[in-house]
Write a protein that holds these residues in place. Structure first.
Motif, PDB file in Angstrom:
ATOM      1  N   VAL A 500     102.566  -0.883  11.232  1.00  0.00           N
ATOM      2  CA  VAL A 500     102.196  -0.431   9.886  1.00  0.00           C
ATOM      3  C   VAL A 500     102.949   0.833   9.482  1.00  0.00           C
ATOM      4  O   VAL A 500     103.440   0.937   8.344  1.00  0.00           O
ATOM      5  CB  VAL A 500     100.674  -0.260   9.766  1.00  0.00           C
ATOM      6  CG1 VAL A 500     100.305   0.340   8.403  1.00  0.00           C
ATOM      7  CG2 VAL A 500      99.976  -1.612   9.948  1.00  0.00           C
ATOM      8  N   PRO A 501     103.094   1.859  10.346  1.00  0.00           N
ATOM      9  CA  PRO A 501     103.903   3.022   9.935  1.00  0.00           C
ATOM     10  C   PRO A 501     105.354   2.658   9.611  1.00  0.00           C
ATOM     11  O   PRO A 501     105.990   3.305   8.760  1.00  0.00           O
ATOM     12  CB  PRO A 501     103.823   3.952  11.148  1.00  0.00           C
ATOM     13  CG  PRO A 501     102.534   3.584  11.813  1.00  0.00           C
ATOM     14  CD  PRO A 501     102.434   2.094  11.640  1.00  0.00           C
ATOM     15  N   GLY A 504     105.458   1.623   6.191  1.00  0.00           N
ATOM     16  CA  GLY A 504     105.435   2.797   5.323  1.00  0.00           C
ATOM     17  C   GLY A 504     106.803   3.426   5.169  1.00  0.00           C
ATOM     18  O   GLY A 504     107.177   3.882   4.085  1.00  0.00           O
ATOM     19  N   SER A 599      96.640   2.890   7.903  1.00  0.00           N
ATOM     20  CA  SER A 599      97.206   3.250   6.593  1.00  0.00           C
ATOM     21  C   SER A 599      97.536   4.731   6.524  1.00  0.00           C
ATOM     22  O   SER A 599      98.531   5.134   5.908  1.00  0.00           O
ATOM     23  CB  SER A 599      96.228   2.871   5.479  1.00  0.00           C
ATOM     24  OG  SER A 599      95.073   3.682   5.498  1.00  0.00           O
ATOM     25  N   SER A 602     100.683   5.369   8.354  1.00  0.00           N
ATOM     26  CA  SER A 602     101.806   4.914   7.543  1.00  0.00           C
ATOM     27  C   SER A 602     102.158   5.932   6.467  1.00  0.00           C
ATOM     28  O   SER A 602     103.337   6.236   6.246  1.00  0.00           O
ATOM     29  CB  SER A 602     101.461   3.564   6.914  1.00  0.00           C
ATOM     30  OG  SER A 602     102.532   3.094   6.137  1.00  0.00           O
ATOM     31  N   GLY A 692      99.329  -1.929   4.787  1.00  0.00           N
ATOM     32  CA  GLY A 692     100.549  -1.536   4.091  1.00  0.00           C
ATOM     33  C   GLY A 692     100.286  -1.186   2.641  1.00  0.00           C
ATOM     34  O   GLY A 692     100.793  -0.196   2.122  1.00  0.00           O
ATOM     35  N   ALA A 695      98.481   2.116   2.386  1.00  0.00           N
ATOM     36  CA  ALA A 695      99.383   3.261   2.493  1.00  0.00           C
ATOM     37  C   ALA A 695     100.065   3.554   1.166  1.00  0.00           C
ATOM     38  O   ALA A 695     100.171   4.714   0.735  1.00  0.00           O
ATOM     39  CB  ALA A 695     100.427   3.000   3.575  1.00  0.00           C
TER      40      ALA A 695
END
Length: 745
Positions: A500-501, A504, A599, A602, A692, A695
Motif C-alpha cells: 500500500v505505501p 501511495g 492508508s 501510504s 490506496g 491514502a
C-alpha cells in the motif's frame, strides 16, 4: 365484490407480503407528523396576483370534480369504495395523483369555493380522499403486483403522498398507513441509489440529448416529502442527504467539478460526479435546448413548501443554481442564426410568449410552469440580480393560463391538442397551480427558513459482485487515469498489505487478482486507466506467471517485487520507497492491525514491515537496524513483548481488540479526519483495495463486524468532524445495518 375504503390493514399487508421492497429501514408504526398550521399563521393573500392563482387552481378543481371525474375517468360510476384506476401506467397513476394534489391544496388552504365549482366541500373532500386512498392502496407496498418501484414512480408517489399529507385528518387510519407506507417505500429505494448524470466529470455525454436534471429533481421531491412527513424516521438522515445530493446534482454544471463552495456540509464538488446542465443554465432534453425542462428547479424549490409546512428549515441545496437557470430565461440572448428565429431571450418583454431557441415538441401554449417558476423566483428571492424579476413575469404568464381557462365553462385549460401535446396536460396544470398557491401563502410566512447546515455525514458504498470487481469500483472512485497500477493477490494478504505505501508513492490504485487468472474486470480497468507501468507484488506462488504474461500482453511495462518469503517481500517493497527513518511493524499472519495503518503509511511514505508474533525474521531485523523509529501495531497477543525487547526502544499502538486498535491508530496518527473508510474487520480484500483510495483522500480506516458496529467504532462517528464515509464491500461484507447504525450517532 368492490373493496371499501376501510378494508382491514392486516389484509392488505398480507396481500403485499410478496411484493415488498427489501425491508431495510421499514418502520413498524405510523410516524407521520400531520401539518399543523399555528393560529397566527397568515391566511391566503388577497392581492391581484394571488387572487389570479387561486382562480386558476379553482378552475382545475372545477374540471376535476365534474368533467374529469364523471366523463374522462368515469369515477362516478364506481361509487364510494376504492377506485379501479384502470392499470398501473403513467396515465393511470400519475395523472390522478397530480389532480389529487390540486384538490388537496385547495381544500387544505381553505380556498375551495363550492358556490363557484358547483360541488360541495364535503363531496370534494370525500372524492379527494377516495382518490388519494385508492392511489396509495394500489401501490405495490400495499397490494401485491401494484404500481411502484419503477422509473418515475417516485414522482407519482410524491403527488399522491403530498395530497394525502395535506388532507391527513380526512383519511381513515388505514388509509393514512397506506399513504405512509407508499412514501416510505419509494424513499427507501434511494438510500443507495447511484445518481445519474447527463455528462461525466470529464465531459463525456452519457445520455445523449437527455439531461437527468428533471429526473433527479423529481426523485428529490419524494425525499423532501418523506423527510417533512416523517421527521423521526430511522432513515431520515439517509433520505435527507440523498435529497441534497439529488438536488445539487440536478443543477450541476461542468465547472462544478471543482467548485469548493460548501452546500449543506460539503463542497459542491464532493456532492456530484458529473453535470446535468450547461454553464449558462440551459438544459438539453429531447435532443435540444428545452425551456420546458429548465423548469426542473421548481421541483427542488418545492422544498421551501414542504419544510415550511413541517416547521423545519429548508436546505440551501433546494435553490442551488436556481438563479443561473432562471437567468437563462430572462437575460440570456440567443442569436438567430444559429438558433431559430426570431432570436433573443426566452421570456419576451410585455408578452406571455415563450421563445424556444431550438424548437418545441410539447405544444405552443404551456404557461403554468413558467408562472409557477416566476412565483418561486420572487418568493425565494433568486431573481434579485436579473433585469426583471419574477413579480414582473408572473402576471403575464398566469393571465395567459386564466384566459385559456375562461374559454371553457368547466374550467379546463386547453382547447386543442397542439396547445399542449402531453396527455396529462390538465392534471399538469393542476399540480403546478397547487405549488403556486402554496408558494404565495409562504411568501410572508415567518416559518420560512433557509439553512446551509450539515445534516450529518453522507456515505457511499463501493462494491462489486466479488472482491475483484469491488477493487475496480474503488479504483474508479479515486482515479480517472493512472500511469501506474499495483497488482496484488486477492487471496493472500501479506504482500498486498505491504504494497500500500508503494501505491501511495505512485498515486496508484491497488487492483486484486486471482493467483492463476487475471479477472476480466481487472484487465478492463487497467486499460481504462491507461496504465503504462504495472507492478506485481508477490512471488509466483501468490500470483502465477500466467497472470504476469496476461498483464504484459496489455502493453504496459511490467515488473515484479518478491522475496523468498513474505518478510523479505515487505523489505523489498520498503526499499522501493523514499528513504524514511520510520517504519510500522505488523504481524505477518494477522491482517486487521496492518489494515488499520496501511492508508496512513501510504500517506506518509512509511514502510510496512512484517514480523512473526514472537520473533523478528532476519530480513526484517536487518532493515529495522537502520531505522530509528519503529511503531508496533497491535497488542502483545499480536506482537509479543519479546519482539519489542529485541528491537529496543519502540512505540506501540494497541487496543483491546482489532476494532479498538484501528481507532487508536486513527486517533494517534490522523486525528480530526473528515472522511473515513469503514471495512469488515474479518475480511481483508476490500479494505486492501480501499487503502490506496484512503491514502489519496487522507481518510483513516476503521473496522466493524459484518452487521454490528462495535461500541468503540460507534464513538468515532459521534464526533461532528466526520462529513463522509465509504463502505468497502457489498452487503455480504458489510450488512445493511452498518450505515444506518453509523448515521444514527
Amino acid at each position: 365484490m368492490k373493496r371499501m375504503l376501510g378494508m382491514t390493514l392486516s389484509t392488505v399487508i398480507m396481500m403485499a407480503s410478496l411484493s415488498f421492497f427489501p425491508t431495510k429501514g421499514f418502520a413498524s408504526s405510523n410516524e407521520v407528523v400531520p401539518i399543523s398550521l399555528t393560529s397566527d399563521a397568515p391566511g391566503y393573500p388577497m392581492d391581484e396576483n394571488s387572487t389570479r392563482i387561486k382562480k386558476i387552481l379553482l378552475n382545475t378543481n372545477k374540471y376535476a370534480l365534474t368533467t374529469w371525474w364523471d366523463e374522462k375517468k368515469n369515477f362516478d360510476a364506481q361509487g364510494e369504495g376504492y377506485l379501479d384506476l384502470g392499470g398501473k401506467e403513467e396515465s393511470d397513476i400519475r395523472h390522478p395523483a397530480a389532480m389529487s394534489l390540486g384538490l388537496a391544496a385547495s381544500l387544505s388552504f381553505h380556498v375551495y369555493d363550492p358556490s363557484y365549482i358547483g360541488v360541495s366541500s364535503s363531496i370534494a373532500t370525500q372524492r379527494t380522499s377516495q382518490l388519494v386512498s385508492s392511489l396509495a392502496l394500489h401501490h405495490r407496498v400495499n397490494t401485491s403486483q401494484g404500481w411502484g418501484n419503477r422509473w418515475q414512480s417516485a414522482h407519482w408517489a410524491y403527488f399522491a403522498g403530498f395530497a394525502g399529507w395535506l388532507i391527513w385528518e380526512d383519511l381513515s387510519e388505514e388509509n393514512q398507513e397506506y399513504v405512509r407506507r407508499m412514501v416510505e417505500y419509494e424513499a427507501n429505494r434511494f438510500i443507495e441509489y447511484d445518481v445519474p448524470y447527463w455528462k461525466s466529470p470529464e465531459g463525456e455525454v452519457l445520455f445523449p440529448g437527455d439531461t437527468k436534471a428533471e429526473e433527479n429533481a423529481w426523485n428529490a421531491q419524494l425525499l423532501q416529502l418523506a423527510t417533512a412527513m416523517m421527521p423521526e424516521h430511522q432513515n431520515w438522515n439517509l433520505w435527507m442527504n440523498k435529497n441534497i445530493e439529488l438536488m445539487v446534482s440536478s443543477a450541476a454544471t461542468p465547472t462544478d467539478q471543482n467548485n469548493t463552495y460548501v452546500v449543506n456540509g460539503k463542497p459542491v464538488k464532493d456532492w456530484i460526479n458529473g453535470s446535468n446542465i450547461n454553464e449558462d443554465g440551459t438544459v438539453v432534453n429531447h435532443g435540444f435546448i428545452h425551456p420546458d425542462y429548465m423548469e426542473f428547479i421548481a421541483f427542488n424549490n418545492t422544498s421551501g413548501i414542504h419544510y415550511t409546512l413541517a416547521g423545519m428549515s429548508t436546505p440551501e441545496a433546494a435553490f442551488y443554481h436556481s438563479d443561473l437557470v432562471y437567468n437563462a430565461y430572462i437575460d440570456l440572448p440567443f442569436a438567430s442564426p444559429p438558433f431559430e428565429g426570431p432570436g433573443g431571450t426566452i421570456y419576451k418583454n410585455d408578452s406571455s410568449d415563450i421563445y424556444y431557441p431550438q424548437g418545441n415538441d410539447w405544444g405552443t401554449d404551456r404557461r403554468m410552469q413558467f408562472a409557477t417558476l416566476d412565483i418561486f423566483a420572487d418568493v425565494f428571492g433568486y431573481d434579485s440580480s436579473l433585469s426583471k424579476g419574477g413579480s414582473y413575469w408572473e402576471p403575464l404568464h398566469a393571465q395567459k393560463v386564466l384566459d385559456m381557462q375562461n374559454r371553457h365553462s368547466d374550467g379546463h385549460t386547453y382547447a386543442t391538442f397542439m396547445e399542449d401535446t402531453y396527455d396529462g396536460r390538465e392534471e399538469w396544470v393542476a399540480h403546478h397551480a397547487a405549488w403556486a398557491l402554496m408558494a404565495k401563502w409562504i411568501k410572508d410566512n415567518p416559518a420560512l427558513r433557509i439553512s446551509n447546515k450539515s445534516y450529518g455525514p453522507t456515505y457511499k458504498r463501493l462494491s462489486g459482485k466479488d472482491r475483484y470487481e469491488t477493487s475496480v469500483e474503488i479504483s474508479k472512485e479515486g482515479w480517472t487515469a493512472s500511469e501506474t497500477v499495483i497488482i496484488a493477490s486477492g487471496e493472500n494478504f501479506p504482500d498486498a498489505l505491504a504494497s500500500v505505501p508503494l501505491a501511495g508513492k505512485y498515486d496508484a490504485p491497488v487492483l486484486l487478482t486471482r493467483s492463476n487468472q487475471l479477472p476480466g474486470s481487472i484487465e478492463k480497468e487497467i486499460v481504462r486507466l491507461g496504465a503504462k507501468r504495472i507492478i506485481i507484488v508477490g512471488g509466483t506462488s501468490a500470483i502465477a506467471g500466467e497472470v504476469e504474461e496476461t498483464i504484459r500482453n496489455l502493453g504496459a511495462m511490467t515488473s515484479r517485487i518478491d522475496g523468498k518469503d513474505r518478510f523479505e517481500t515487505s523489505v523489498k517493497i520498503a526499499e522501493q520507497l523514499p528513504s524514511s527513518d520510520k517504519a510500522f511493524l505488523v504481524n505477518a499472519y494477522d491482517f486487521p492491525d496492518a489494515l488499520s495503518v496501511a492508508s496512513i503509511a501510504s500517506q506518509q511514505g512509511i514502510p510496512i514491515l512484517l514480523t512473526k508474533q514472537d520473533k523478528v525474521p532476519f530480513s526484517t531485523q536487518s532493515y529495522i537496524e537502520h531505522t530509528p523509529f519503529i511503531t508496533l501495531i497491535g497488542g502483545e497477543s499480536v506482537i509479543s513483548g519479546n519482539v519489542e525487547k529485541s528491537i529496543g526502544e519502540v512505540d506501540r499502538i494497541a487496543g483491546r481488540d482489532r476494532y479498538e486498535t484501528a481507532v487508536k491508530v486513527m486517533e494517534t496518527l490522523q486525528p480530526g479526519a473528515k472522511t473515513m473508510m469503514v471495512s469488515n474487520g474479518e475480511s481483508f480484500p476490500d479494505a486492501l483495495s480501499g487503502s490506496g483510495l484512503a491514502a489519496t483522500l487522507k481518510a483513516p480506516l476503521v473496522l466493524t463486524r459484518y452487521n454490528e458496529v462495535p461500541a468503540v467504532t460507534k464513538e468515532v462517528f459521534e464526533e461532528d468532524s466526520i462529513e463522509h464515509f465509504y463502505l468497502l464491500g457489498g452487503e455480504n461484507i458489510l450488512g445493511e445495518k452498518i450505515p444506518m447504525t453509523l448515521l444514527d450517532q
